[in-house]
Write a protein that holds these residues in place. Structure first.
Motif, mmCIF file in Angstrom:
data_model
loop_
_atom_site.group_PDB
_atom_site.id
_atom_site.type_symbol
_atom_site.label_atom_id
_atom_site.label_comp_id
_atom_site.label_asym_id
_atom_site.label_seq_id
_atom_site.Cartn_x
_atom_site.Cartn_y
_atom_site.Cartn_z
ATOM 1 N N ALA A 110 0.844 -1.195 0.000
ATOM 2 C CA ALA A 110 0.000 0.000 0.000
ATOM 3 C C ALA A 110 0.881 1.247 0.000
ATOM 4 O O ALA A 110 1.875 1.325 0.721
ATOM 5 N N MET A 133 -3.347 -3.689 -6.123
ATOM 6 C CA MET A 133 -3.999 -3.586 -4.825
ATOM 7 C C MET A 133 -5.100 -4.645 -4.778
ATOM 8 O O MET A 133 -6.214 -4.444 -5.248
ATOM 9 N N THR A 186 -7.252 1.209 -2.993
ATOM 10 C CA THR A 186 -6.858 0.724 -1.659
ATOM 11 C C THR A 186 -7.960 1.036 -0.647
ATOM 12 O O THR A 186 -8.350 0.179 0.162
ATOM 13 N N GLY A 190 -9.240 -2.566 -1.256
ATOM 14 C CA GLY A 190 -8.110 -3.160 -0.530
ATOM 15 C C GLY A 190 -8.445 -3.312 0.948
ATOM 16 O O GLY A 190 -8.344 -4.390 1.534
ATOM 17 N N SER A 191 -8.882 -2.200 1.541
ATOM 18 C CA SER A 191 -9.273 -2.206 2.965
ATOM 19 C C SER A 191 -10.725 -2.636 3.144
ATOM 20 O O SER A 191 -11.141 -2.972 4.258
HETATM 21 O O1 LIG Z 1 -4.361 -1.911 5.988
HETATM 22 C C1 LIG Z 1 -3.492 -1.861 5.109
HETATM 23 O O2 LIG Z 1 -2.645 -0.958 5.116
HETATM 24 C C2 LIG Z 1 -3.491 -2.903 4.020
HETATM 25 C C3 LIG Z 1 -3.656 -2.287 2.653
HETATM 26 C C4 LIG Z 1 -5.059 -2.592 2.252
HETATM 27 C C5 LIG Z 1 -5.499 -3.568 3.232
HETATM 28 N N1 LIG Z 1 -4.624 -3.764 4.156
#
Ligand SMILES: O=C(O)[C@@H]1CCC=N1
Ligand SMILES: NC(=O)C1=CN([C@@H]2O[C@H](COP(=O)(O)OP(=O)(O)OC[C@H]3O[C@@H](n4cnc5c(N)ncnc54)[C@H](OP(=O)(O)O)[C@@H]3O)[C@@H](O)[C@H]2O)C=CC1
Length: 290
Positions: A110, A133, A186, A190-191
């Motif tokens: 990330a 991502m 992200t 991603g999150s």
């Molecule tokens: O929390 C994080 O920084 C990583 C990147 C996206 C998901 N988990």
């Protein structure tokens, strides 16, 4: 990319943590690939080897590069990307000189930009580098992923190879033309699984407070989430229409949605996604410097 060309490919992971496991665990369902990873923690290596017996684990990154993998996926924390890259730079440089090629390099860290990675590796303008991502549902073949390919270094074959790999673990693949939008990917996908896990946890707890058993509340919550997601995916109607169809005038949903709107759920989610996007930029600032 033809199936035969994928047959004998070696895919290496640098770092064997949560996200590497999600991709590796998904990919090892496809027996065409040789899968290797490096991971300093012995306990973690043992866990991975026990859970995914066909995958090979090594204690250091150099060992993995000696195998001459076709693809290297960097799955370490953003905080240590620089030191990992600088450590591997000379070996990749030697490989470039002796064999005339560099493996396809994929970063899932990330925040860390391809500019930083190119700078650290210092291997010329035509570096085959892709930034991804992904998200953890990759483990069950349900991932969503955004991809950015460095112009010049990444060929059409590299993209096809990336899509072939991701196709095993992800249901949705987006190629992003502007790298800064990976921060938005992200923040959303991603999150994103964490947001849904939190919402489901809260719904389960509320169900228990309302009198259901914990198991009943979880099963009802999770299946409702799956059902709503599948309808959102498969229906020709938009999300607003789908919501209205659940919401009978003066009924129960209307009462509940009113509470969510008064609590400003839209603003909360907007702020949460903005916070993740800002944090992604901060990671670039903090850990992407020279
Ligand atoms: O929390 C994080 O920084 C990583 C990147 C996206 C998901 N988990
Ligand atoms: N988790 C997620 O949902 C997602 C994560 N990402 C990205 O993936 C990357 C990894 O995240 P995640 O899997 O969650 O993190 P983890 O901490 O679970 O995994 C990183 C792993 O790398 C190991 N490691 C530490 N130092 C080295 C080294 N020098 N060489 C090789 N391996 C090393 C760590 O070991 P130890 O614990 O012993 O230090 C750890 O097992 C991050 O950059 C993150 O931004 C991207 C999308 C989603």
């Amino acid at each position: 990319m033809r199936a035969k060309e994928l047959q004998s490919l070696t895919i290496a992971f640098v770092g064997g943590g949560n996200m590497a496991e999600a991709i590796l665990g998904g990919l090892c369902q496809d027996t065409r690939y040789r899968l290797v990873f490096s991971e300093p923690s012995r306990d973690r290596r043992d866990y991975m080897k026990q859970r995914y017996p066909t995958v090979e684990g090594y204690s250091n990154n150099e060992q993995v590069l000696q195998i001459l993998p076709h693809v290297i996926i960097f799955a370490v924390k953003p905080q240590i990307m620089k030191v990992v890259m600088l450590d591997l730079q000379s070996r990749l440089h030697d490989q470039q000189q002796q064999l005339g090629f560099i493996p396809l390099l994929i970063s899932i860290a990330a925040g860390i930009s391809t500019t930083s990675i190119r700078h650290w590796l210092n291997l010329g303008d035509k570096l085959p580098l892709i930034r991804l991502m992904p998200n953890t549902p990759a483990l069950i073949g349900e991932g969503a992923v955004g991809c950015y390919a460095v112009p010049h270094g990444v060929t059409a074959d590299h993209r096809l190879l990336t899509e072939a790999l991701l196709g095993v673990v992800c249901k949705h693949i987006s190629w992003i033309e502007k790298e800064h939008l990976i921060d938005a990917v992200t923040a959303v996908s991603g999150s994103g699984p964490a947001y849904y896990f939190l919402i489901m946890e809260a719904m389960q707890n509320a169900g228990v407070e309302a009198g259901l058993s914990s198991e009943e509340a979880k099963a009802l919550t999770v299946q409702t989430c799956i059902g709503a997601a599948k309808m959102a995916m498969e229906s020709e109607e938009d999300l607003v229409t789908l919501r209205h169809k659940v919401t009978s005038p003066k009924g129960t949903t209307e009462a509940a949605v009113k509470v969510l709107e008064i609590g400003n759920i839209r603003h909360i989610l907007h702020s949460a996604i903005s916070a993740a996007q800002i944090r992604s930029r901060e990671l670039a600032e903090e850990f992407g410097k020279d």
